[in-house]
Structures are given as C-alpha cells and as structure tokens.
Design a protein around this motif. Structure first.
Motif, PDB file in Angstrom:
ATOM      1  N   GLU A 140     -41.115 -14.506  25.193  1.00  0.00           N
ATOM      2  CA  GLU A 140     -40.846 -14.329  26.622  1.00  0.00           C
ATOM      3  C   GLU A 140     -39.469 -13.711  26.848  1.00  0.00           C
ATOM      4  OE1 GLU A 140     -40.633 -17.016  30.727  1.00  0.00           O
ATOM      5  OE2 GLU A 140     -41.211 -17.934  28.816  1.00  0.00           O
ATOM      6  N   PHE A 141     -38.480 -14.132  26.052  1.00  0.00           N
ATOM      7  CA  PHE A 141     -37.127 -13.589  26.183  1.00  0.00           C
ATOM      8  C   PHE A 141     -37.116 -12.086  25.920  1.00  0.00           C
ATOM      9  CE2 PHE A 141     -33.092 -12.292  24.337  1.00  0.00           C
ATOM     10  CZ  PHE A 141     -32.153 -12.839  25.201  1.00  0.00           C
ATOM     11  N   LEU A 142     -37.849 -11.651  24.888  1.00  0.00           N
ATOM     12  CA  LEU A 142     -37.835 -10.239  24.504  1.00  0.00           C
ATOM     13  C   LEU A 142     -38.573  -9.351  25.498  1.00  0.00           C
ATOM     14  CD1 LEU A 142     -38.319 -10.587  20.637  1.00  0.00           C
ATOM     15  CD2 LEU A 142     -36.248  -9.904  21.853  1.00  0.00           C
ATOM     16  N   THR A 143     -39.414  -9.937  26.335  1.00  0.00           N
ATOM     17  CA  THR A 143     -40.069  -9.129  27.370  1.00  0.00           C
ATOM     18  C   THR A 143     -39.120  -8.806  28.522  1.00  0.00           C
ATOM     19  OG1 THR A 143     -40.867 -11.135  28.475  1.00  0.00           O
ATOM     20  CG2 THR A 143     -42.321 -10.108  26.836  1.00  0.00           C
ATOM     21  N   LYS A 144     -38.065  -9.617  28.673  1.00  0.00           N
ATOM     22  CA  LYS A 144     -37.138  -9.430  29.786  1.00  0.00           C
ATOM     23  C   LYS A 144     -35.763  -8.945  29.343  1.00  0.00           C
ATOM     24  CE  LYS A 144     -39.356 -13.281  32.235  1.00  0.00           C
ATOM     25  NZ  LYS A 144     -39.136 -14.631  32.829  1.00  0.00           N
ATOM     26  N   SER A 145     -35.370  -9.294  28.120  1.00  0.00           N
ATOM     27  CA  SER A 145     -34.016  -8.975  27.666  1.00  0.00           C
ATOM     28  C   SER A 145     -34.034  -8.733  26.163  1.00  0.00           C
ATOM     29  CB  SER A 145     -33.059 -10.123  28.021  1.00  0.00           C
ATOM     30  OG  SER A 145     -31.741  -9.807  27.633  1.00  0.00           O
ATOM     31  N   LYS A 146     -32.845  -8.512  25.608  1.00  0.00           N
ATOM     32  CA  LYS A 146     -32.714  -8.289  24.172  1.00  0.00           C
ATOM     33  C   LYS A 146     -31.423  -8.917  23.664  1.00  0.00           C
ATOM     34  CE  LYS A 146     -35.339  -3.986  23.708  1.00  0.00           C
ATOM     35  NZ  LYS A 146     -35.292  -2.563  23.270  1.00  0.00           N
ATOM     36  N   ALA A 147     -31.426  -9.202  22.377  1.00  0.00           N
ATOM     37  CA  ALA A 147     -30.192  -9.657  21.742  1.00  0.00           C
ATOM     38  C   ALA A 147     -29.260  -8.469  21.549  1.00  0.00           C
ATOM     39  CB  ALA A 147     -30.498 -10.303  20.398  1.00  0.00           C
ATOM     40  N   VAL A 148     -27.966  -8.718  21.628  1.00  0.00           N
ATOM     41  CA  VAL A 148     -26.970  -7.661  21.434  1.00  0.00           C
ATOM     42  C   VAL A 148     -26.629  -7.590  19.947  1.00  0.00           C
ATOM     43  CG1 VAL A 148     -24.663  -6.853  22.014  1.00  0.00           C
ATOM     44  CG2 VAL A 148     -26.040  -8.047  23.737  1.00  0.00           C
ATOM     45  N   ILE A 149     -26.995  -6.490  19.301  1.00  0.00           N
ATOM     46  CA  ILE A 149     -26.696  -6.296  17.881  1.00  0.00           C
ATOM     47  C   ILE A 149     -25.276  -5.748  17.771  1.00  0.00           C
ATOM     48  CG2 ILE A 149     -27.416  -5.234  15.727  1.00  0.00           C
ATOM     49  CD1 ILE A 149     -29.462  -7.158  16.882  1.00  0.00           C
ATOM     50  N   GLU A 150     -24.365  -6.575  17.274  1.00  0.00           N
ATOM     51  CA  GLU A 150     -22.960  -6.177  17.194  1.00  0.00           C
ATOM     52  C   GLU A 150     -22.678  -5.316  15.972  1.00  0.00           C
ATOM     53  OE1 GLU A 150     -20.864  -9.841  17.294  1.00  0.00           O
ATOM     54  OE2 GLU A 150     -21.357 -10.281  19.383  1.00  0.00           O
ATOM     55  N   SER A 151     -23.318  -5.616  14.861  1.00  0.00           N
ATOM     56  CA  SER A 151     -23.151  -4.790  13.659  1.00  0.00           C
ATOM     57  C   SER A 151     -24.347  -4.999  12.752  1.00  0.00           C
ATOM     58  CB  SER A 151     -21.859  -5.148  12.916  1.00  0.00           C
ATOM     59  OG  SER A 151     -21.936  -6.437  12.354  1.00  0.00           O
ATOM     60  N   ALA A 152     -24.645  -3.969  11.972  1.00  0.00           N
ATOM     61  CA  ALA A 152     -25.754  -4.038  11.023  1.00  0.00           C
ATOM     62  C   ALA A 152     -25.420  -3.127   9.851  1.00  0.00           C
ATOM     63  CB  ALA A 152     -27.064  -3.620  11.686  1.00  0.00           C
ATOM     64  N   LYS A 153     -24.899  -3.720   8.785  1.00  0.00           N
ATOM     65  CA  LYS A 153     -24.561  -2.954   7.590  1.00  0.00           C
ATOM     66  C   LYS A 153     -24.490  -3.898   6.403  1.00  0.00           C
ATOM     67  CE  LYS A 153     -19.559  -3.253   8.387  1.00  0.00           C
ATOM     68  NZ  LYS A 153     -18.297  -2.499   8.519  1.00  0.00           N
ATOM     69  N   ASP A 154     -24.627  -3.327   5.220  1.00  0.00           N
ATOM     70  CA  ASP A 154     -24.543  -4.089   3.969  1.00  0.00           C
ATOM     71  C   ASP A 154     -25.477  -5.295   3.980  1.00  0.00           C
ATOM     72  OD1 ASP A 154     -22.611  -2.277   3.290  1.00  0.00           O
ATOM     73  OD2 ASP A 154     -20.929  -3.608   3.739  1.00  0.00           O
ATOM     74  N   GLU A 155     -26.669  -5.115   4.530  1.00  0.00           N
ATOM     75  CA  GLU A 155     -27.687  -6.172   4.599  1.00  0.00           C
ATOM     76  C   GLU A 155     -27.219  -7.381   5.409  1.00  0.00           C
ATOM     77  OE1 GLU A 155     -30.659  -6.179   1.002  1.00  0.00           O
ATOM     78  OE2 GLU A 155     -28.630  -6.484   0.250  1.00  0.00           O
ATOM     79  N   VAL A 156     -26.351  -7.155   6.365  1.00  0.00           N
ATOM     80  CA  VAL A 156     -25.860  -8.221   7.238  1.00  0.00           C
ATOM     81  C   VAL A 156     -26.016  -7.765   8.684  1.00  0.00           C
ATOM     82  CG1 VAL A 156     -23.902  -9.650   7.915  1.00  0.00           C
ATOM     83  CG2 VAL A 156     -24.185  -8.994   5.524  1.00  0.00           C
ATOM     84  N   VAL A 157     -26.648  -8.607   9.480  1.00  0.00           N
ATOM     85  CA  VAL A 157     -26.816  -8.329  10.908  1.00  0.00           C
ATOM     86  C   VAL A 157     -26.097  -9.417  11.693  1.00  0.00           C
ATOM     87  CG1 VAL A 157     -28.457  -8.201  12.818  1.00  0.00           C
ATOM     88  CG2 VAL A 157     -28.997  -7.097  10.650  1.00  0.00           C
ATOM     89  N   LYS A 158     -25.204  -8.985  12.589  1.00  0.00           N
ATOM     90  CA  LYS A 158     -24.522  -9.903  13.496  1.00  0.00           C
ATOM     91  C   LYS A 158     -24.991  -9.598  14.911  1.00  0.00           C
ATOM     92  CE  LYS A 158     -20.297 -10.010  10.695  1.00  0.00           C
ATOM     93  NZ  LYS A 158     -18.827  -9.807  10.697  1.00  0.00           N
ATOM     94  N   ALA A 159     -25.399 -10.646  15.605  1.00  0.00           N
ATOM     95  CA  ALA A 159     -25.938 -10.450  16.952  1.00  0.00           C
ATOM     96  C   ALA A 159     -25.493 -11.583  17.859  1.00  0.00           C
ATOM     97  CB  ALA A 159     -27.462 -10.367  16.906  1.00  0.00           C
ATOM     98  N   THR A 160     -25.602 -11.344  19.158  1.00  0.00           N
ATOM     99  CA  THR A 160     -25.315 -12.362  20.167  1.00  0.00           C
ATOM    100  C   THR A 160     -26.520 -12.483  21.085  1.00  0.00           C
ATOM    101  OG1 THR A 160     -22.943 -11.876  20.109  1.00  0.00           O
ATOM    102  CG2 THR A 160     -23.771 -13.075  22.018  1.00  0.00           C
ATOM    103  N   VAL A 161     -26.973 -13.718  21.269  1.00  0.00           N
ATOM    104  CA  VAL A 161     -28.114 -13.992  22.145  1.00  0.00           C
ATOM    105  C   VAL A 161     -27.617 -14.835  23.312  1.00  0.00           C
ATOM    106  CG1 VAL A 161     -30.404 -15.016  22.326  1.00  0.00           C
ATOM    107  CG2 VAL A 161     -29.697 -13.928  20.188  1.00  0.00           C
ATOM    108  N   ASP A 162     -27.835 -14.342  24.526  1.00  0.00           N
ATOM    109  CA  ASP A 162     -27.390 -15.049  25.728  1.00  0.00           C
ATOM    110  C   ASP A 162     -28.563 -15.841  26.302  1.00  0.00           C
ATOM    111  OD1 ASP A 162     -26.768 -15.509  28.628  1.00  0.00           O
ATOM    112  OD2 ASP A 162     -24.910 -14.522  28.043  1.00  0.00           O
TER     113      ASP A 162
END
Length: 695
Positions: A140-162
């Motif tokens: 349901e969250f993904l139909t209305k909004s998205k997580a903010v992907i702050e960085s994605a490199k070296d097999e590491v993903v950093k994100a913020t979910v509000d």
C-alpha cells in the motif's frame, strides 16, 4: 549489532584457512546432525572432510552460552584453537538455530542487524520473512509513495522510509556469504524483516529486478584476495605482472610474470608494514640490528606493554629481541623492536619464545581492526570504528575489543609470568632500550568491589580493587586503561570482560554520584544487579537491618526436551532466589537496603528431601536443579505422589500452565452417580470430576 556468538567464535578462534575450509564443508552439505540433547544444551554432528572420505564426530557443549561453549572434534588437528570440522559444525548449528529447527528457544529479532538468507531479491522469501500485515502495508505504501534511496554502490543500499512523519534509516548490503545484512531502527522482534526493510526490498525488486545488487558490486575486494596469494594488492603496480579476465561477470587472475610465486597462506593475510611514526619531539634511536645467527642461542624474545597508545584500550603490545646474559635474566646491550607484520626467523629463539610469536601477532592493531570489521557488519556505514584519537569509542565497540583481547591476554599472562623479559614503556617515552622498565606479571585475576555511602542528599559509589592483600582505589591505576591495572610495577588483569566494562565507568573519577531523585531507579536497575555479581559494601546508615531469614520454598516446573525439570526456589522477605549464589541477599527497603543472610542448611535439607523422592533424578552438569525423564515421571503415578509429598511439606508447585508435553491435573477425582427410573427402566449416569474438568 555483533554477529551471533557461534559465528563470532569461528572468526575469533579460527585461522583464515580454517574459516575458508569450514565454510566450504558447510556449503557442500557435509555436516549432518547426529544427536541433540536439549537438557544439556549439547549437539553432535557427523562431518565429512573436504579433502578425504573421512568422517569425524564434532561434539558441541553448552552452545547457548558463549561463556561456557566448548567443542571437541575427533580429528588430529592441533595447530589452532578450532579445526575446519568444528567451524563447519558451528556454522551449521547457527543456521539450524536461525531456522528454529532445534526449537531451543523463542527467537527475538533485533532489527539493528538481521541476516536475510537469500542470494538475490526473492519475492517469495520476502513474504515468508515478514508479517502479512507488514507486506500489505508495504504494498500500500508503494502505491502512494516511495523510499528515498540515498546511495547505492558497492552492494550497499542506504535508504530512508518516512512512515507517518517518522523517518527510518534502512541499510541493506550483501555480505561475504552472499546473503543480505539489513539494519533499521523500526521495532519488530517477531520477524527478520520489518516494514521499512520490506518497503525498500519491494521497491528495488519492482524498479531494478531480482539481481540489482550484482549491478552495483565492486570487485576490488575479490581482486585483492586473488592478489594476496602472491603478496600483492591493487595498490601495487601490476603492470606486466598480472591481469584480470572476467567469466560470467566474475574476475579471474592471470599471471604474466612467471618469476612471481605464491606465498604461504599464513603470510598471505599479513598487512604490509607501515613506517612507524614517533610522537612529535621524540628522536628515533638508531640501533644496530640483530644479526640473524641461527647458531646463537643467546637471543631472547621480550614483550613490551607500550603505554604510548592514545586510543582505546590505552596500550599496545610490542615484541623486542636481544642477546641475554649467561644467567638469562636480562639483556646485554641494546634490543631491537620486531616488526611482527614481517617475517620473523623463529629459529633464533628457544621453544617458549617461538610459541609467543603467534599470540603476539594476534594482539596487533591490524588483527583487532579485522575482528571489529567482522563483528560490526555496519561499522563503516555508521562510522563507529574509525574515530579521531581524542574521540571516545562507542560502548559496543569497546565491548567488542575487550571481548577479543581479554582471553588472549589471559593466556599471554600465563605464558610470560615467569619471563624476566617483560617491560613497560611509559607514556610520552621514545621506544629506546633505556626507557624500557622491567615489570612483573601477576596471574591471579582481580575483581572490583564497591563502597556506597550517602553524602548529604546524594549517594556516592566508589570502585576499589584488592591487590595482593592491599585495598586500592581504582584511580590508583598507573596506566590510562580499564583493560589492565598497573600498580607498583606489577601488571594485573581483570577476571571477566564484564569487569573491564564496569571499571571503565569509574576510571576517570573513581566514583559515581547519584542524586536522591534518581536513587530509587538506580537502585533497581544498577545497584541490585551489581550486588548479585560483586561485593558491595553499604554504609551502616544505608542498611536498615540485617536478619537471618527463614525461606519460603517453592517448586517451578519446566520442560526441556524429554525431561521435566524441577527448579527449587527460595523466597526471603518476598525476594526470590535460586540455590547457589551469594550467601547474602540485598533487598530494597525504601531508600535503604535490607541485608538478608540465607539459611544454607534449610535450603540444603529441602534439596535433599526433594532428591530423595526419586532415584533417577539427575542434576544437569551439577546445576542446582533436578531433572527426570518423562517416562519416569508418569511411571506408577509417581508425579501424583510427588504432588502429595509437596502438599505435606506445604510447598506450592508452579508452572503447570507452561507445560506442553506434560499436562497434569492434580485435583483428586470425584465420582458422582445420577440414577433416574420409571415403570420398567432406570438410567445411571456417572460423572468423574477433576477439579474444574468433568468427564
């Protein structure tokens, strides 16, 4: 969040070769469970060797507690603390615990670090590892909004979910086993994946596909591992020496210069030596290097505790070498500092000195850093490892360092206690021969004790230690470290790693002040737990009274596999305790405490009466509890006789509600007969009543 203690044990005690081959044995599937004893917390595995068609039995005892964990393998390996078969068995055991296959205990997940065992982003696995509510909420969250992907490199993903105005940081990375390390502060102890993690995984899956992490992979780490076999790294000039080719996206090393040979595995993992830097104002001493003469028997290895180490733990351990006198009590002339990162010709030394090289290498800063990186999966991301010298390390990082150093220091103290070649280098002293001062090593481990007094409206806790019969305040430590205690030219080691972390809180001032308003809370959360582990001396004004107590006795029933466990409990003034432990109980009494002396004789008499009720009672590993096989419990209605005996002794029995395999109704049956009749017939109905239950 550190790794599980079983995996940590593998990384701490296994060599790189043992770890690599242990993982290989586990990955191939050569580990088979033979026996599991829930009562004794022991498992036995049958492990096939990775090189030969030979099977070995690996027995693991007390695996639930890292302090009592013990291993034994039938193989002849004796070059390290654990062999590859034991490493494979521990990895298999941890995997079984993660899957709850042993049903050893209720699993609670810490979302700061959970390992998700899937090789790619798999939709079915995500649904399996989260709650249905979290999955639906994520969709349901993904139909209305998205997580903010702050960085994605070296097999590491950093994100913020509000979520409802609250931002949650999510970190996902691929680890060495090609599974996912995940971290988030969202509260969910029931599932490996919490809501923000599910949102990020599903978003990556829908936007980039299942193999997204392979597209952001950096192969430098794998390339360095290939180059390490030849003593090189990517930082070196590889022109004309090596080149990399790729097959199915993976790098393979091609050797161009045939004069370059592989080096031994133990040398492959060693860091290249760096140029040492002396503090400002110190002049390095140029000394004549020791000539490597194999026939010279006078060379002796010395150990230096270097207090010129500004960061935690406040000291470093170095090795020196030099020629000893005829009595082998001191060096003759100057000594040379050994660079343990380089090759050391151990043939120059006697057998005892040879055995010191390996443990000294294990306590170098590079090895400590390697341990921290292994046990702090997100250390680089949260920056809790790399700090400036003036900054203090987080408590979790300090605890990891102590956990690594303490057992090694304990072994080292025993090995060097009788050696005359143990020195200390004082703070702000150059590494020169004349600055090395001989010290003594005390193998008797020390433990802190505490004094609590009231000063005005505040309460003051002081930390003390007893050294060779002398009472010394903790501030008398002549080195700036909580790991070791240096006093009167003698070096002492704390008994437990927990002692180090506790002493660290008192290191600066030697005391702790608690306000009157905070005293009740501190009494409950800090003082009372402290009295259970350490000797705490209260001022006379803080002890309301001291009484000898007559305990109230109780029995708590527990299940462990096929056994029914009878746990005796004793209550003094409403404070419950188990057999064993300290003779004196500290019970809160308002702003004061009540010291109650336990009646050991009455406790012992009750245990003897309880044990005499059945000849097949066992005490698991000498524990102060009794266990009985399920078949013996039910045989000849023994359990009901036991209940009657407890009623005669006026001892209540608890824990029936928590039992699953042993369901008892201790109420005595009552028979009620109801008869009804008519002209030519009558009916008889018989009801058998067990308390609230009717049959």
């Amino acid at each position: 969040m550190a790794l599980p203690h079983l995996i940590k044990y593998v990384y701490t005690n296994g060599t790189d070769e043992v770890i690599r081959r242990g993982k290989k044995i586990h990955a191939i599937g050569y580990v088979e469970l033979v026996d599991y004893d829930e009562l004794l917390d022991s498992v036995t595995f049958r492990v096939k060797d990775d090189s030969y068609s030979t099977y070995y039995k690996v027995n693991i005892q007390k695996f639930k507690d890292p302090k009592t964990l013990s291993l034994r393998c039938a193989c002849p390996y004796n070059l390290g603390d654990i062999c590859r078969h034991e490493a494979a068995a521990l990895i298999q055991l941890q995997e079984m615990l993660d899957r709850n296959q042993l049903k050893a205990e209720k699993i609670e997940y810490d979302q700061r670090h959970t390992v998700i065992k899937m090789k790619f982003i798999d939709h079915k696995s995500i649904r399996l590892l989260c709650s249905p509510e979290s999955y639906l909420a994520a969709e349901e969250f993904l139909t209305k909004s998205k997580a903010v992907i702050e960085s994605a490199k070296d097999e590491v993903v950093k994100a913020t979910v509000d979520l409802e105005g609250v931002p949650y940081k999510v970190v996902i990375r691929k680890n060495e086993e090609r599974n996912f390390d995940t971290s988030c502060e969202y509260p969910d102890t029931q599932h490996p994946l919490c809501l923000p993690k599910v949102i990020v995984f599903l978003q990556l899956l829908k936007m980039y596909g299942s193999y997204y992490f392979d597209t952001i992979r950096n192969w430098d780490k794998e390339k360095n591992k290939l180059l390490e076999m030849y003593g090189f790294s990517l930082d070196d000039d590889l022109t004309g020496k090596f080149e990399f080719t790729y097959k199915e996206g993976k790098p393979f090393l091609r050797l161009l210069d045939t004069t370059i040979k592989r080096i031994s595995p133990q040398d492959a993992g060693r860091a290249k030596p760096r140029e040492s830097q002396l503090p400002y104002g110190m002049i390095p001493e140029v000394e004549t290097p020791v000539t490597e003469n194999i026939e010279d028997p006078a060379q002796r290895l010395g150990v230096v505790f270097n207090f010129n180490h500004p960061s935690y733990p406040g000291f470093a351990i170095d090795a020196v070498t030099g020629e000893s006198n005829d009595a082998v009590t001191a060096y003759v002339g100057k000594v040379e500092k050994l660079d343990l990162a380089k090759f050391v010709n151990i043939e120059l030394y006697n057998e005892n000195d040879k055995q010191l090289i390996a443990p000294l290498r294990k306590m170098q800063e590079s090895e400590i850093t390697k341990y921290l990186n292994r046990n702090s999966p997100f250390s680089g991301m949260w920056e809790n490892i790399i700090h400036h010298e003036e900054d203090d390390l987080p408590e979790e990082t300090k605890a990891l360092m102590v956990e690594y150093l303490h057992p090694k220091l304990k072994k080292l103290f025993i090995d060097i206690a009788a050696s005359p070649f143990v020195f200390q280098l004082g703070e702000k002293k150059a590494f020169r021969t004349d600055n090395l001062k001989s010290i003594g090593i005390v193998t008797d481990l020390i433990s802190p004790y505490f004094k609590i007094e009231q000063h005005g409206k505040d309460y003051q806790i002081e930390c003390w230690v007893k050294l060779s019969g002398q009472h010394v305040q903790i501030t008398e430590n002549e080195m700036n470290s909580s790991v070791l205690f240096f006093y009167n030219e003698n070096l002492y080691l704390w008994e437990k790693p927990e002692d180090v972390m506790l002493v660290d809180r008192f290191l600066a001032k030697g005391k702790m002040t608690i306000s009157k308003s905070a005293w009740p809370e501190q009494m409950r959360t800090f003082i009372l737990p402290l009295t259970k582990q350490y000797n705490v001396e209260f001022a006379a004004s803080l002890i309301s009274e001291v009484k000898d107590g007559d305990p109230e006795k109780r029995i708590l029933l527990q299940e462990k596999g096929d056994y029914l466990v009878f746990q005796p409990l004793f209550s003094y003034k409403g404070f419950e305790t188990k057999p064993g432990g300290k003779d004196e109980l500290i019970i809160p009494d308002g702003d004061r405490v009540l010291a109650v002396h336990r009646d050991r004789d009455k406790e012992g008499q009750f245990l003897q009466k309880l044990e005499a009720l059945h000849s097949n009672f066992i005490r698991p590993d000498g524990a102060e509890q009794l266990a009985l096989k399920g078949t013996d419990v039910l045989k000849n209605n023994w359990f009901f006789l036991f209940i009657d005996a407890m009623k005669d002794l006026k001892v209540p029995v608890y824990g029936f509600e928590a039992l699953k395999n042993f369901r008892f109704n201790t109420a005595k049956p009552q028979t009620k007969i109801h008869i009804s009749s008519n002209t030519d017939w009558f009916d008889a109905r018989v009801d058998i009543v067990f308390g609230d239950q009717k049959v």
